[in-house]
Motif scaffolding. Structure first.
Motif, PDB file in Angstrom:
ATOM      1  N   SER B 150      -1.680 -44.516  -9.172  1.00  0.00           N
ATOM      2  CA  SER B 150      -2.530 -45.261  -8.252  1.00  0.00           C
ATOM      3  C   SER B 150      -3.135 -44.344  -7.188  1.00  0.00           C
ATOM      4  O   SER B 150      -4.066 -44.729  -6.505  1.00  0.00           O
ATOM      5  CB  SER B 150      -1.734 -46.389  -7.614  1.00  0.00           C
ATOM      6  N   TYR B 151      -2.616 -43.130  -7.058  1.00  0.00           N
ATOM      7  CA  TYR B 151      -3.210 -42.193  -6.108  1.00  0.00           C
ATOM      8  C   TYR B 151      -4.310 -41.339  -6.743  1.00  0.00           C
ATOM      9  O   TYR B 151      -5.077 -40.693  -6.049  1.00  0.00           O
ATOM     10  CB  TYR B 151      -2.148 -41.248  -5.540  1.00  0.00           C
ATOM     11  N   LEU B 152      -4.331 -41.311  -8.075  1.00  0.00           N
ATOM     12  CA  LEU B 152      -5.305 -40.443  -8.740  1.00  0.00           C
ATOM     13  C   LEU B 152      -6.690 -41.062  -8.679  1.00  0.00           C
ATOM     14  O   LEU B 152      -6.847 -42.268  -8.826  1.00  0.00           O
ATOM     15  CB  LEU B 152      -4.909 -40.238 -10.209  1.00  0.00           C
ATOM     16  N   ARG B 153      -7.674 -40.204  -8.467  1.00  0.00           N
ATOM     17  CA  ARG B 153      -9.034 -40.725  -8.372  1.00  0.00           C
ATOM     18  C   ARG B 153      -9.894 -40.369  -9.580  1.00  0.00           C
ATOM     19  O   ARG B 153     -10.670 -41.168 -10.060  1.00  0.00           O
ATOM     20  CB  ARG B 153      -9.713 -40.202  -7.114  1.00  0.00           C
ATOM     21  N   THR B 154      -9.780 -39.139 -10.047  1.00  0.00           N
ATOM     22  CA  THR B 154     -10.597 -38.735 -11.186  1.00  0.00           C
ATOM     23  C   THR B 154      -9.706 -38.140 -12.268  1.00  0.00           C
ATOM     24  O   THR B 154      -8.521 -37.895 -12.041  1.00  0.00           O
ATOM     25  CB  THR B 154     -11.619 -37.659 -10.787  1.00  0.00           C
ATOM     26  N   VAL B 155     -10.326 -37.908 -13.400  1.00  0.00           N
ATOM     27  CA  VAL B 155      -9.580 -37.358 -14.520  1.00  0.00           C
ATOM     28  C   VAL B 155      -9.037 -35.972 -14.174  1.00  0.00           C
ATOM     29  O   VAL B 155      -7.957 -35.578 -14.607  1.00  0.00           O
ATOM     30  CB  VAL B 155     -10.495 -37.284 -15.767  1.00  0.00           C
ATOM     31  N   GLN B 156      -9.780 -35.232 -13.352  1.00  0.00           N
ATOM     32  CA  GLN B 156      -9.325 -33.886 -12.976  1.00  0.00           C
ATOM     33  C   GLN B 156      -8.003 -33.948 -12.218  1.00  0.00           C
ATOM     34  O   GLN B 156      -7.201 -33.028 -12.272  1.00  0.00           O
ATOM     35  CB  GLN B 156     -10.371 -33.177 -12.094  1.00  0.00           C
ATOM     36  N   ASP B 157      -7.798 -35.044 -11.515  1.00  0.00           N
ATOM     37  CA  ASP B 157      -6.576 -35.164 -10.732  1.00  0.00           C
ATOM     38  C   ASP B 157      -5.314 -35.161 -11.598  1.00  0.00           C
ATOM     39  O   ASP B 157      -4.221 -34.976 -11.096  1.00  0.00           O
ATOM     40  CB  ASP B 157      -6.599 -36.457  -9.901  1.00  0.00           C
ATOM     41  N   PHE B 158      -5.480 -35.403 -12.881  1.00  0.00           N
ATOM     42  CA  PHE B 158      -4.312 -35.391 -13.769  1.00  0.00           C
ATOM     43  C   PHE B 158      -3.574 -34.068 -13.715  1.00  0.00           C
ATOM     44  O   PHE B 158      -2.387 -33.999 -13.946  1.00  0.00           O
ATOM     45  CB  PHE B 158      -4.723 -35.642 -15.221  1.00  0.00           C
ATOM     46  N   ASP B 159      -4.321 -32.994 -13.453  1.00  0.00           N
ATOM     47  CA  ASP B 159      -3.703 -31.673 -13.434  1.00  0.00           C
ATOM     48  C   ASP B 159      -2.587 -31.581 -12.411  1.00  0.00           C
ATOM     49  O   ASP B 159      -1.659 -30.811 -12.571  1.00  0.00           O
ATOM     50  CB  ASP B 159      -4.760 -30.599 -13.119  1.00  0.00           C
ATOM     51  N   ILE B 160      -2.712 -32.363 -11.348  1.00  0.00           N
ATOM     52  CA  ILE B 160      -1.704 -32.261 -10.294  1.00  0.00           C
ATOM     53  C   ILE B 160      -0.342 -32.743 -10.793  1.00  0.00           C
ATOM     54  O   ILE B 160       0.603 -31.966 -10.811  1.00  0.00           O
ATOM     55  CB  ILE B 160      -2.158 -33.001  -9.021  1.00  0.00           C
ATOM     56  N   PRO B 161      -0.235 -33.995 -11.240  1.00  0.00           N
ATOM     57  CA  PRO B 161       1.096 -34.402 -11.705  1.00  0.00           C
ATOM     58  C   PRO B 161       1.533 -33.633 -12.947  1.00  0.00           C
ATOM     59  O   PRO B 161       2.707 -33.275 -13.064  1.00  0.00           O
ATOM     60  CB  PRO B 161       0.932 -35.888 -12.007  1.00  0.00           C
ATOM     61  N   MET B 162       0.607 -33.383 -13.848  1.00  0.00           N
ATOM     62  CA  MET B 162       0.999 -32.755 -15.105  1.00  0.00           C
ATOM     63  C   MET B 162       1.357 -31.292 -14.896  1.00  0.00           C
ATOM     64  O   MET B 162       2.415 -30.843 -15.298  1.00  0.00           O
ATOM     65  CB  MET B 162      -0.142 -32.882 -16.131  1.00  0.00           C
ATOM     66  N   GLY B 163       0.451 -30.552 -14.266  1.00  0.00           N
ATOM     67  CA  GLY B 163       0.647 -29.109 -14.134  1.00  0.00           C
ATOM     68  C   GLY B 163       1.632 -28.731 -13.045  1.00  0.00           C
ATOM     69  O   GLY B 163       2.390 -27.778 -13.191  1.00  0.00           O
ATOM     70  N   LEU B 164       1.627 -29.472 -11.963  1.00  0.00           N
ATOM     71  CA  LEU B 164       2.448 -29.059 -10.824  1.00  0.00           C
ATOM     72  C   LEU B 164       3.802 -29.750 -10.761  1.00  0.00           C
ATOM     73  O   LEU B 164       4.700 -29.284 -10.082  1.00  0.00           O
ATOM     74  CB  LEU B 164       1.694 -29.318  -9.507  1.00  0.00           C
ATOM     75  N   ILE B 165       3.940 -30.862 -11.428  1.00  0.00           N
ATOM     76  CA  ILE B 165       5.221 -31.563 -11.322  1.00  0.00           C
ATOM     77  C   ILE B 165       5.942 -31.646 -12.664  1.00  0.00           C
ATOM     78  O   ILE B 165       7.055 -31.154 -12.815  1.00  0.00           O
ATOM     79  CB  ILE B 165       5.018 -32.972 -10.724  1.00  0.00           C
ATOM     80  N   VAL B 166       5.281 -32.235 -13.649  1.00  0.00           N
ATOM     81  CA  VAL B 166       5.980 -32.521 -14.894  1.00  0.00           C
ATOM     82  C   VAL B 166       6.344 -31.237 -15.657  1.00  0.00           C
ATOM     83  O   VAL B 166       7.500 -31.031 -16.030  1.00  0.00           O
ATOM     84  CB  VAL B 166       5.145 -33.465 -15.778  1.00  0.00           C
ATOM     85  N   GLN B 167       5.351 -30.360 -15.847  1.00  0.00           N
ATOM     86  CA  GLN B 167       5.623 -29.134 -16.612  1.00  0.00           C
ATOM     87  C   GLN B 167       6.679 -28.249 -15.936  1.00  0.00           C
ATOM     88  O   GLN B 167       7.631 -27.843 -16.574  1.00  0.00           O
ATOM     89  CB  GLN B 167       4.325 -28.352 -16.846  1.00  0.00           C
ATOM     90  N   PRO B 168       6.511 -27.939 -14.642  1.00  0.00           N
ATOM     91  CA  PRO B 168       7.536 -27.118 -13.992  1.00  0.00           C
ATOM     92  C   PRO B 168       8.919 -27.749 -14.072  1.00  0.00           C
ATOM     93  O   PRO B 168       9.909 -27.041 -14.297  1.00  0.00           O
ATOM     94  CB  PRO B 168       7.067 -27.042 -12.535  1.00  0.00           C
ATOM     95  N   MET B 169       8.966 -29.068 -13.927  1.00  0.00           N
ATOM     96  CA  MET B 169      10.274 -29.711 -14.020  1.00  0.00           C
ATOM     97  C   MET B 169      10.875 -29.511 -15.397  1.00  0.00           C
ATOM     98  O   MET B 169      12.066 -29.269 -15.551  1.00  0.00           O
ATOM     99  CB  MET B 169      10.135 -31.210 -13.746  1.00  0.00           C
TER     100      MET B 169
END
Lengths: 311, 242
Positions: B150-169
């Motif tokens: 619900s915080y994401l605005r555009t498709v590009q924003d996906f990189d934040i949860p995916m690249g910065l949170i999910v993958q590193p975890m």
């Protein structure tokens, strides 16, 4: 005015504010049961906000609103179970087929699968999409999608159907088919609330209507009443030679109840257009072309909401 | 219902952890030999990494479902606005999406369990509890996914949860090697990630180590679920009800 108890929807000083912006500014109206009720107005007049409040999709900021005798603040679920909503923008499930869209929607109303199947078949027949039942939604034309959205809104056999600009963007054939279906729907006893900015649509469909402008209701009545009240029986449209523009001042005075000068035409509002035209000729005013027509809701609408473009 | 047409997407979610299991579990397993568990036992690397992959699969299933699919339904397809016109409310929508994510997770977990059992990588009968545990993990992550979407605005924003949170975890939650391999500050940080607790919980169940550590993992994930579920419904309400 029907008695309050007959009203399917009743609003008293209904207001909707989005932060500092007032979308609906203390309006009063009553939608009688049966027939169809129109909300007319230019874009941004507050029609959709009003619809969304009735459909319990948007909280009322202040004022009173009763829908089918209930309060959207507390009985939203019960109200929504008895409403059909056709939103301005189709929100059909693009990943499902035509029939699946209806059956899936029925699930949200807790309609048993067998009943849902049967109603889906009937409704597809009703909106003339039976032969497309197994097709995906995406390739359907705009008119077909619209009809499917309407069929979907009817899956719970609603007492009240809310249609927000049902024919915007459709071609004339599709519009006429839709009007005819909506007329059938009304004959079956459903109450319709329709928003539109097409005057011909309002004249075709609405038994009563209100005109909204700048978040307020500026007029209310049947299409005929509104025309009688805010316009004349006929309108004489004149195209006068451009060169005469400057010298025309006062020449037409007294020929009509009201005269409106537009950049390309001059409109004379009068009860007898032919006689006014004769009078124009009698005064030997040069005329490029003349047209006498009956006054329409559009004249009312433009008179009430102005000719300037509102954005 | 949509997924009648999308079984291939789901199937890929089953295949991915299995590929990791074979590729990394057996490949690296051949290099490192065994891993010492908390209770001192040595187990094969595949048996060590398998439970972690299961936990990650539960996370991925939940996060992909609630981030990508929900994002489109929320912002483009306007699906929820249609649903909200019916007697359904925001809570039902959130729970429905979650339930679906759980079904996906259950499928991944069952597939992983069956394959690991066939490979002889299950070291304890407690492993059967890994299935409910995987569902629980996926509930926690789908709540987080819903809240995040619900915080994401555009498709590009996906990189934040995916690249910065999910993958590193996925890489740094004791998935592939014990976190004791890292310096202490990083270890502390890892302890804070939900996936670490998910991995620890599932690994405990599948290797037969059940203690206060797992109880703490459970409590952490439960709290995580509650907080994000609250946030998710609040956010969706803000987005959908105007």
């Amino acid at each position: 005015m029907p008695a309050a108890s007959d009203a399917l929807v009743r609003a008293r000083s209904l207001t909707k504010r989005f932060n500092a912006f007032t979308a609906v500014d203390g309006i009063d109206f009553e939608v009688p049961a049966g027939g169809s009720f129109g909300f007319l107005g230019p874009n941004g007049a507050g029609k959709t906000s009003t619809m969304r409040m009735i459909a319990c999709a948007s909280p009322v900021t202040s004022g009173e609103l009763r829908v089918i005798g209930m309060d959207p603040r507390t009985d939203a679920r019960e109200i929504k179970a008895r409403l059909g909503v056709v939103p301005q923008i189709d929100n059909l499930d693009q990943e499902l087929t035509v029939r699946e869209n209806l059956e899936m929607y029925a699930r949200y109303f807790d309609i048993p699968a067998a009943v849902a199947r049967q109603r889906a078949s009937e409704l597809l027949e009703f909106v003339q999409l039976a032969e497309r039942a197994k097709d995906q939604v995406e390739p359907l034309s705009g008119g077909m999608k619209r009809r499917l959205t309407i069929a979907r809104a009817l899956i719970n056999e609603p007492e009240l159907v809310i249609l927000d600009e049902p024919t915007t963007g459709l071609d004339p054939q599709a519009r006429h088919l839709l009007w005819e279906r909506l007329y059938q729907l009304k004959r079956r006893g459903a109450t319709l609330i329709i928003t539109t900015h097409y005057m011909d649509e309002a004249e075709q469909l609405c038994d009563r209507l209100v005109v909204m402008d700048k978040a307020r209701i500026v007029a209310e009545g049947s299409p005929r009443q509104l025309i009688d009240q805010y316009s004349t029986r006929e309108v004489l449209e004149l195209r006068l030679p451009d060169a005469d523009r400057g010298r025309r001042n006062g020449q037409l005075d007294g020929l009509a109840d009201r005269i409106e000068e537009l950049p390309d035409r001059t409109l004379l509002y009068t009860d007898d257009g032919e006689r006014a035209l004769d009078a124009v000729h009698a005064r030997q005013i040069p005329v490029e072309s003349a047209l006498v027509r009956r006054s329409s809701l559009e004249d009312v609408f433009l008179r009430l909401t102005g000719r300037t473009l509102v954005e | 219902m949509v997924y009648r047409h999308q079984w291939i997407v789901i199937a890929s979610g089953v295949v991915e952890p299995v590929l990791y299991l074979f590729g990394i579990g057996l490949g690296i397993g051949g290099l490192v030999g065994g891993v010492q568990l908390a209770d001192g036992r040595f187990v094969s690397y595949a048996a060590y990494v398998g439970p972690a992959l299961l936990a990650s699969a539960a996370m991925n299933g939940a996060v992909f479902e609630t981030i990508f699919n929900v994002f489109f339904k929320l912002n483009y397809a306007k699906t929820y606005e249609g649903i909200l016109a019916t007697p359904m409310g925001i809570t039902e929508i959130a729970l429905g999406e979650m339930l679906w994510a759980l079904m996906r997770a259950a499928l991944y977990a069952v597939a992983m369990l069956v394959i690991m059992a066939a490979m002889g990588l299950i070291l304890s009968p407690l492993a059967i509890l890994a299935l409910p545990a995987a569902l629980f993990i996926s509930a926690a992550f789908s709540a987080a996914g819903l809240a995040g979407t619900s915080y994401l605005r555009t498709v590009q924003d996906f990189d934040i949860p995916m690249g910065l949170i999910v993958q590193p975890m996925f890489l740094f939650s004791g998935t592939f090697f014990p976190i004791t391999a890292y310096p202490l500050p990083i270890q502390v940080f890892m302890h804070l990630t939900p996936l670490y607790h998910a991995v620890n919980l599932i690994r405990g169940l599948m290797t037969g180590i059940l203690g206060w550590g797992q109880a703490w993992d459970f409590a952490y994930l439960a709290a995580f679920f509650v907080v994000f579920m609250w946030l998710a419904t609040r956010q969706m309400e803000r987005k959908l009800i105007k």
